[in-house]
Scaffold this motif. Structure first.
Motif, PDB file in Angstrom:
ATOM      1  N   ALA A  53       0.836  -1.205   0.000  1.00 59.47           N
ATOM      2  CA  ALA A  53       0.000   0.000   0.000  1.00 59.47           C
ATOM      3  C   ALA A  53       0.871   1.256   0.000  1.00 59.47           C
ATOM      4  CB  ALA A  53      -0.941  -0.011   1.194  1.00 59.47           C
ATOM      5  N   GLY A  54       1.954   1.245   0.785  1.00 65.27           N
ATOM      6  CA  GLY A  54       2.860   2.384   0.802  1.00 65.27           C
ATOM      7  C   GLY A  54       3.601   2.552  -0.507  1.00 65.27           C
ATOM      8  N   ILE A  55       4.020   1.435  -1.114  1.00 63.67           N
ATOM      9  CA  ILE A  55       4.723   1.491  -2.392  1.00 63.67           C
ATOM     10  C   ILE A  55       3.802   2.017  -3.484  1.00 63.67           C
ATOM     11  CG2 ILE A  55       5.762   0.048  -4.193  1.00 63.67           C
ATOM     12  CD1 ILE A  55       6.903  -1.709  -1.938  1.00 63.67           C
ATOM     13  N   VAL A  56       2.548   1.596  -3.469  1.00 70.14           N
ATOM     14  CA  VAL A  56       1.570   2.063  -4.457  1.00 70.14           C
ATOM     15  C   VAL A  56       1.396   3.572  -4.366  1.00 70.14           C
ATOM     16  CG1 VAL A  56      -0.907   2.087  -4.935  1.00 70.14           C
ATOM     17  CG2 VAL A  56       0.316  -0.089  -4.794  1.00 70.14           C
ATOM     18  N   ASP A  57       1.311   4.098  -3.161  1.00 68.63           N
ATOM     19  CA  ASP A  57       1.151   5.551  -2.994  1.00 68.63           C
ATOM     20  C   ASP A  57       2.361   6.306  -3.537  1.00 68.63           C
ATOM     21  OD1 ASP A  57      -1.313   5.208  -1.818  1.00 68.63           O
ATOM     22  OD2 ASP A  57      -0.570   5.347   0.246  1.00 68.63           O
ATOM     23  N   ALA A  58       3.558   5.795  -3.253  1.00 70.10           N
ATOM     24  CA  ALA A  58       4.771   6.452  -3.745  1.00 70.10           C
ATOM     25  C   ALA A  58       4.853   6.407  -5.268  1.00 70.10           C
ATOM     26  CB  ALA A  58       6.008   5.790  -3.126  1.00 70.10           C
ATOM     27  N   ASN A  59       4.458   5.280  -5.840  1.00 66.66           N
ATOM     28  CA  ASN A  59       4.501   5.157  -7.306  1.00 66.66           C
ATOM     29  C   ASN A  59       3.493   6.093  -7.982  1.00 66.66           C
ATOM     30  OD1 ASN A  59       6.534   3.235  -7.317  1.00 66.66           O
ATOM     31  ND2 ASN A  59       5.122   1.497  -7.318  1.00 66.66           N
ATOM     32  N   ARG A  60       2.323   6.241  -7.387  1.00 68.73           N
ATOM     33  CA  ARG A  60       1.337   7.152  -7.952  1.00 68.73           C
ATOM     34  C   ARG A  60       1.865   8.585  -7.943  1.00 68.73           C
ATOM     35  NH1 ARG A  60      -2.668   6.037  -4.914  1.00 68.73           N
ATOM     36  NH2 ARG A  60      -3.953   4.739  -6.278  1.00 68.73           N
ATOM     37  N   GLU A  61       2.495   8.985  -6.870  1.00 65.03           N
ATOM     38  CA  GLU A  61       3.061  10.326  -6.775  1.00 65.03           C
ATOM     39  C   GLU A  61       4.163  10.528  -7.817  1.00 65.03           C
ATOM     40  OE1 GLU A  61       3.646  14.178  -5.620  1.00 65.03           O
ATOM     41  OE2 GLU A  61       2.028  12.812  -5.026  1.00 65.03           O
ATOM     42  N   LYS A  62       4.988   9.500  -8.023  1.00 63.85           N
ATOM     43  CA  LYS A  62       6.063   9.600  -9.020  1.00 63.85           C
ATOM     44  C   LYS A  62       5.496   9.778 -10.419  1.00 63.85           C
ATOM     45  CE  LYS A  62       8.505   5.862  -9.770  1.00 63.85           C
ATOM     46  NZ  LYS A  62       9.551   4.823  -9.594  1.00 63.85           N
ATOM     47  N   ALA A  63       4.461   9.021 -10.748  1.00 68.53           N
ATOM     48  CA  ALA A  63       3.855   9.134 -12.078  1.00 68.53           C
ATOM     49  C   ALA A  63       3.285  10.526 -12.309  1.00 68.53           C
ATOM     50  CB  ALA A  63       2.767   8.072 -12.246  1.00 68.53           C
ATOM     51  N   HIS A  64       2.615  11.093 -11.306  1.00 66.13           N
ATOM     52  CA  HIS A  64       2.033  12.425 -11.447  1.00 66.13           C
ATOM     53  C   HIS A  64       3.114  13.495 -11.588  1.00 66.13           C
ATOM     54  CE1 HIS A  64      -2.404  12.179 -10.716  1.00 66.13           C
ATOM     55  NE2 HIS A  64      -2.054  10.948 -10.366  1.00 66.13           N
ATOM     56  N   THR A  65       4.225  13.310 -10.913  1.00 65.35           N
ATOM     57  CA  THR A  65       5.273  14.327 -10.894  1.00 65.35           C
ATOM     58  C   THR A  65       6.120  14.315 -12.155  1.00 65.35           C
ATOM     59  OG1 THR A  65       5.395  14.179  -8.476  1.00 65.35           O
ATOM     60  CG2 THR A  65       7.260  15.204  -9.615  1.00 65.35           C
ATOM     61  N   PHE A  66       6.469  13.118 -12.647  1.00 65.37           N
ATOM     62  CA  PHE A  66       7.470  13.021 -13.710  1.00 65.37           C
ATOM     63  C   PHE A  66       6.933  12.548 -15.063  1.00 65.37           C
ATOM     64  CE2 PHE A  66       9.899  12.332  -9.730  1.00 65.37           C
ATOM     65  CZ  PHE A  66      10.741  13.438  -9.815  1.00 65.37           C
ATOM     66  N   TYR A  67       5.726  12.012 -15.112  1.00 62.97           N
ATOM     67  CA  TYR A  67       5.287  11.357 -16.345  1.00 62.97           C
ATOM     68  C   TYR A  67       3.911  11.851 -16.813  1.00 62.97           C
ATOM     69  CZ  TYR A  67       9.171   8.301 -15.208  1.00 62.97           C
ATOM     70  OH  TYR A  67      10.423   7.811 -14.902  1.00 62.97           O
ATOM     71  N   ASN A  68       3.647  13.128 -16.602  1.00 60.04           N
ATOM     72  CA  ASN A  68       2.403  13.727 -17.077  1.00 60.04           C
ATOM     73  C   ASN A  68       2.547  14.050 -18.564  1.00 60.04           C
ATOM     74  OD1 ASN A  68       0.234  15.502 -17.699  1.00 60.04           O
ATOM     75  ND2 ASN A  68       0.074  16.077 -15.546  1.00 60.04           N
TER      76      ASN A  68
END
Length: 470
Positions: free
Chosen positions: A432-447
């Motif tokens: 669950a923690g890894i999923v949250d971090a990955n979602r944040e990374k996608a929004h920040t770097f891969y928009n």
């Protein structure tokens, strides 16, 4: 044509708009996102009259399809045929010596509309080139093998070199290979810039395919591999700007001749809001999905083998191969046979073409078993949708997965992949923690909106420039 509304010729080989997949999806979304740009499509296809798999956006103002195996009618002649073939021989010598030759003189000698399919084997210089090549490189096998391999490969090159691309302010190839060659030719004939975007490394992908084909043997195999490598080197030399999806590939491009100051990294992007809007609705059991075409490069067979291992450990598991099955019917049938042989028919599902968000709503883990990838969009989609990812260690995947060996495996290692899937199954709180971090990374770097803005800026600036001289 106006630089305020640039006209860009996208040069595409074996992909959009005839084939679905990551590159085709990227192209379609790029065109759709830039209505202020006019696009001409110059597609290079294996056969004529293929059905379109995409509705072309309104800003596609021209579409010209070139069938690579076609024998086109010659309507012009070179000023000096023998001298032209002498220059082709020198080009071969330079490539064999490991350098990337000047292609400009050949373009001066070989006018558009000239297709030397017959002249190449009837002129003295052309025949000498073939005979000498056979003696140097193919002494073990019959001359006829070498002759037909040489002729089939060079006829396709002659088709590309002799044809004219649509008029444009800028030529943008989405691979090296024949698409890259067409862009080099267009640049040299028109003086307009050439932009190259590589999602993977074309020459490496073709080499893998060639080595799997048993009937291509000896020097024929080496010749095809060398041609694809030489086409990449030619593209890197002449491109005004070379774009890679990630740093490792940029370094490879530089090693093969791209000038470092004319290279950039622009990562893939996705519609983060679209995939983040997926409403997670967990289902009973444990659900593992692979999103991709059923083709050898995705290595669906390893997914099936891994499924057997996971099923033995977690009897409640269900498996989904989510994507089109019609691109390679023989491979699909092999996969179906394998599912039956592994006694997985009650839990392994081929979905065909579907809305992937339906499956993102309940998958517990997304799996990629590819033997080759660049920067797969499905990883970013899964991140936004809140799904853990397990994948093979290819392309940019290790970086996307933070080099975490718990979720990475070598290609064709179903046991290690199964171990990683089991880790996801057994550690829900940590995931669950890894999923949250990955979602944040996608929004920040891969928009993807940021990606499209960068391409719009490049199109507008390069459309105003004259082509850089290699």
């Amino acid at each position: 044509m106006s630089s305020d509304r640039p006209r860009v010729c996208l040069i595409l080989e074996g992909s959009y708009p005839y084939i679905t997949g990551g590159v085709s999806s990227w192209v379609h979304q790029l065109i759709s996102a830039l209505p202020q740009v006019d696009f001409a499509l110059y597609t290079i296809s294996p056969k004529a009259e293929q059905p379109l798999h995409y509705d072309l956006p309104k800003n596609v103002v021209e579409h010209r399809d070139m069938v690579l195996s076609a024998k086109l009618k010659t309507d012009s002649k070179p000023p000096d045929r023998e001298f032209m073939f002498e220059q082709i021989r020198k080009l071969h010598d330079a490539f064999e010596a490991g350098s990337t030759p000047d292609f400009g003189l050949l373009m001066e000698l070989m006018p558009s509309g000239y297709f030397p399919y017959r002249d190449a084997v009837t002129s003295d210089a052309g025949w000498d080139l073939i005979s000498r090549g056979n003696q140097l490189n193919n002494p073990v096998y019959p001359f006829s093998d070498y002759f037909w391999a040489w002729k089939s490969s060079h006829d396709m090159l002659f088709t590309i070199i002799g044809a004219d691309a649509p008029a444009a302010d800028l030529y943008h190839a989405v691979s090296t290979g024949y698409a890259g060659l067409a862009a080099v030719v267009a640049k040299l004939r028109t003086g307009r810039p050439y932009l190259l975007t590589e999602h993977g490394l074309y020459h490496k992908e073709r080499e893998m395919e060639i080595r799997r084909v048993r009937f291509i043997r000896g020097y024929q195999r080496d010749m095809w591999i060398r041609i694809y490598n030489d086409l990449s080197r030619l593209s890197y030399k002449y491109a005004d700007l070379v774009i890679a999806l990630f740093e490792y590939n940029r370094r490879v491009q530089i090693e093969m001749g791209a000038r470092e100051e004319r290279t950039q990294v622009i990562a893939n992007g996705i519609d983060v809001d679209f995939f983040s809007s997926v409403k997670r609705q967990r289902r009973e059991g444990f659900h593992v999905g692979l999103v991709g075409r059923v083709v050898p490069i995705k290595d669906v067979k390893t997914f099936i083998a891994m499924s057997r291992v996971v099923k033995d450990r977690h009897p409640e598991a269900q498996f989904y191969c989510i994507g089109p099955t019609d691109e390679d019917p023989a491979y699909f049938e092999d996969c179906r046979t394998m599912v039956r042989s592994f006694r997985l028919t009650d839990c392994f599902h081929f979905t065909g073409r579907v809305d992937v968000r339906e499956y993102y709503s309940f998958l517990d883990v997304l799996l990629l078993t590819s033997v080759r990838e660049a920067q797969p969009l499905v990883v970013l989609e899964a991140y936004c949708a809140g799904i853990p990812v397990v994948a093979t260690r290819v392309g940019n995947i290790p970086e996307l997965l933070d080099y975490d060996d718990r979720f990475l495996a070598a290609s064709k290692d179903p046991e290690k992949l199964a171990q990683a899937v089991s880790y996801v199954h057994d550690n829900p709180a940590e995931m669950a923690g890894i999923v949250d971090a990955n979602r944040e990374k996608a929004h920040t770097f891969y928009n993807r909106n940021s990606v499209y803005q960068r391409y719009l800026e490049l199109y507008r600036s390069m459309a105003k420039e004259e082509a850089w001289q290699a």
